[in-house]
Design an enzyme around this catalytic site. Sequence first.
Site, PDB file in Angstrom:
ATOM      1  N   TYR A  98      58.379 -28.099 -15.545  1.00  0.00           N
ATOM      2  CA  TYR A  98      58.376 -26.920 -14.677  1.00  0.00           C
ATOM      3  C   TYR A  98      57.366 -25.895 -15.187  1.00  0.00           C
ATOM      4  O   TYR A  98      57.265 -25.627 -16.382  1.00  0.00           O
ATOM      5  CB  TYR A  98      59.771 -26.264 -14.621  1.00  0.00           C
ATOM      6  CG  TYR A  98      59.779 -25.047 -13.708  1.00  0.00           C
ATOM      7  CD1 TYR A  98      59.979 -25.182 -12.344  1.00  0.00           C
ATOM      8  CD2 TYR A  98      59.520 -23.771 -14.208  1.00  0.00           C
ATOM      9  CE1 TYR A  98      59.932 -24.085 -11.501  1.00  0.00           C
ATOM     10  CE2 TYR A  98      59.478 -22.666 -13.369  1.00  0.00           C
ATOM     11  CZ  TYR A  98      59.682 -22.836 -12.011  1.00  0.00           C
ATOM     12  OH  TYR A  98      59.619 -21.748 -11.176  1.00  0.00           O
TER      13      TYR A  98
ATOM     14  N   LYS B  60      42.108 -13.231  35.631  1.00  0.00           N
ATOM     15  CA  LYS B  60      42.278 -14.160  34.515  1.00  0.00           C
ATOM     16  C   LYS B  60      43.713 -14.674  34.347  1.00  0.00           C
ATOM     17  O   LYS B  60      44.676 -13.950  34.547  1.00  0.00           O
ATOM     18  CB  LYS B  60      41.850 -13.475  33.203  1.00  0.00           C
ATOM     19  CG  LYS B  60      40.366 -13.232  33.090  1.00  0.00           C
ATOM     20  CD  LYS B  60      39.547 -14.513  32.939  1.00  0.00           C
ATOM     21  CE  LYS B  60      39.527 -14.999  31.514  1.00  0.00           C
ATOM     22  NZ  LYS B  60      38.737 -14.140  30.634  1.00  0.00           N
TER      23      LYS B  60
ATOM     24  N   SER C 173      44.074 -10.668  31.673  1.00  0.00           N
ATOM     25  CA  SER C 173      43.150  -9.920  30.832  1.00  0.00           C
ATOM     26  C   SER C 173      43.349  -8.444  31.118  1.00  0.00           C
ATOM     27  O   SER C 173      43.726  -8.064  32.222  1.00  0.00           O
ATOM     28  CB  SER C 173      41.719 -10.341  31.174  1.00  0.00           C
ATOM     29  OG  SER C 173      40.836  -9.272  30.913  1.00  0.00           O
TER      30      SER C 173
ATOM     31  N   ASN D 242      65.658 -24.561 -12.835  1.00  0.00           N
ATOM     32  CA  ASN D 242      64.630 -25.547 -12.467  1.00  0.00           C
ATOM     33  C   ASN D 242      65.186 -26.667 -11.589  1.00  0.00           C
ATOM     34  O   ASN D 242      64.564 -27.050 -10.606  1.00  0.00           O
ATOM     35  CB  ASN D 242      63.980 -26.131 -13.731  1.00  0.00           C
ATOM     36  CG  ASN D 242      63.271 -25.059 -14.543  1.00  0.00           C
ATOM     37  OD1 ASN D 242      63.126 -23.926 -14.066  1.00  0.00           O
ATOM     38  ND2 ASN D 242      62.831 -25.392 -15.745  1.00  0.00           N
TER      39      ASN D 242
ATOM     40  N   HIS E 131      33.043 -38.708  25.235  1.00  0.00           N
ATOM     41  CA  HIS E 131      32.004 -37.681  25.021  1.00  0.00           C
ATOM     42  C   HIS E 131      32.162 -36.509  25.986  1.00  0.00           C
ATOM     43  O   HIS E 131      31.187 -35.838  26.313  1.00  0.00           O
ATOM     44  CB  HIS E 131      30.599 -38.274  25.179  1.00  0.00           C
ATOM     45  CG  HIS E 131      30.396 -39.560  24.440  1.00  0.00           C
ATOM     46  ND1 HIS E 131      29.994 -39.620  23.128  1.00  0.00           N
ATOM     47  CD2 HIS E 131      30.587 -40.854  24.831  1.00  0.00           C
ATOM     48  CE1 HIS E 131      29.918 -40.878  22.755  1.00  0.00           C
ATOM     49  NE2 HIS E 131      30.286 -41.656  23.757  1.00  0.00           N
TER      50      HIS E 131
ATOM     51  N   GLU F 230      45.943 -21.837  23.139  1.00  0.00           N
ATOM     52  CA  GLU F 230      44.908 -21.363  22.215  1.00  0.00           C
ATOM     53  C   GLU F 230      45.504 -21.022  20.856  1.00  0.00           C
ATOM     54  O   GLU F 230      44.918 -21.326  19.805  1.00  0.00           O
ATOM     55  CB  GLU F 230      44.209 -20.130  22.790  1.00  0.00           C
ATOM     56  CG  GLU F 230      43.340 -20.432  23.995  1.00  0.00           C
ATOM     57  CD  GLU F 230      42.820 -19.155  24.635  1.00  0.00           C
ATOM     58  OE1 GLU F 230      41.749 -18.693  24.235  1.00  0.00           O
ATOM     59  OE2 GLU F 230      43.500 -18.613  25.523  1.00  0.00           O
TER      60      GLU F 230
END
Length: 449
Positions: free
Chosen positions: A304, A270, A264, A97, A143, A277
């Site tokens: 524990y 692309k 892609s 422990n 915004h 991401e």
Amino acid sequence: MTDFRAYTVSIDYDRRLYRQDVAGSMAHAKMLAKQGIISDEDCAQITQGLKTIEREIQEEEFPWDPDLEDLHMNIESRLHQLIGAAAGRLHTARSRNDQVAVDLRLYTKETITQIASGLRGVQQALVGLAAKHHDVVMPGYTHLQRAQPVLFAHHMLAYFEMFQRDVGRFRDCYQRTDVMPLGSGALAGVAYQTDREFLARELGFSRISANSMDAVSDRDFVVEFLAATSVCMMHFSRMSEELILWSSGEFGFIRLADEFTTGSSIMPQKRNPDFAELARGKTGRVYGDLMGLLTTLKGLPLTYNRDLQEDKEGFFDAADTLTTTLDVFGAMLPGMNLNTDRVSSLAGESQMLATDLADYLVAKGMPFREAHGIMRQLSRHCDDNGVSLQELPLAEYKKQSGLFDQDVYDITAQSSAAARDNPGGTAPGRVAAALKEAKMILEAAGNGF
Ligand code: ARG
């Protein structure tokens, strides 16, 4: 048939703690010998055996046995094979422990040090970008609508500030992790005259835990680590979102290096910002690691409980996710190409200067509310007629207020930014000072806290 023992096994993941476990055991043996609890000869044999074990693990020659459940039992059993009876004395005045607690604290401290260095690298990259484009004005958003011109460097330094706070959070977490729990035994302390301060010094801890029951069951430091990691990933996720937007055709602000985009399989044009991401996506996993541990801990009585074994996988997952994210961003940011023509021309679009035109009227004595109302009218008028504020004839301005004059056409993105000359503002002088300050912070910190 189900192998029920497998349910309890942690060896597949806790083996990552082997260096810390060996270091903890070596220090423990040394302390036991110093206190006359074991002989110097036993200590020498134990130390020799542990060195062999460490090497075996490093070279992937160690005979891991899942029947032995966890890292600690595997190492102890191997020590028996290597040195015989003396191995049996190592676990004197110790329990798994307090052993696992010391291992995890050592590992967390090392990880935090590594993260601090990675964060410094990312901050360095941000400072580099800010310095490279120190005079570029770009649209600032609220915004996600174009709002007021800001310096690109100001935008980069906003992230510098976020990561600066992250460094501070990890520094705080380090301080509370830097506590040596060995000597707490299973829960109540140990019935031997050990020297805990000696152990702390040997293992590089700045202090020892004050309560054995707390020490074997405390995982606050892991929660704090996961919380700091979550906040830091949240910052990377926000930055990722901007990089993703900025590299779209619609924005066209930046181009990421080929290394950090992918094509892609069907659309040849692309350039997908996959790394950004994935950083945004992985942030969710890290939040999950934090929630997982908080939930594991919430109902546990002292001291524990085996539930605590569940602290490790989420911890390793979060640590790996952040350290690799730091590597990726440290490498990706310096290669980011800014389309300065595009951002500057958008920053100069007249609608963004509406606040400055209101300020212009205020400078000539008009109350701000009234000036705001007039500019609202004029902006509408421009929108409806498809003209810009710069193209609007002075006569149109004068219709709204006699305070308008020829110098209304002197207002530009540059003059707008330059006007925000207060502490924390985007005026070039302020940003240059902030950049200098950021460089000084990095110089003083090196690659640490
Ligand atoms: N594998 C255990 C853990 O990670 C080590 C401590 C085990 N202690 C015990 N009393 N079973 O938590």
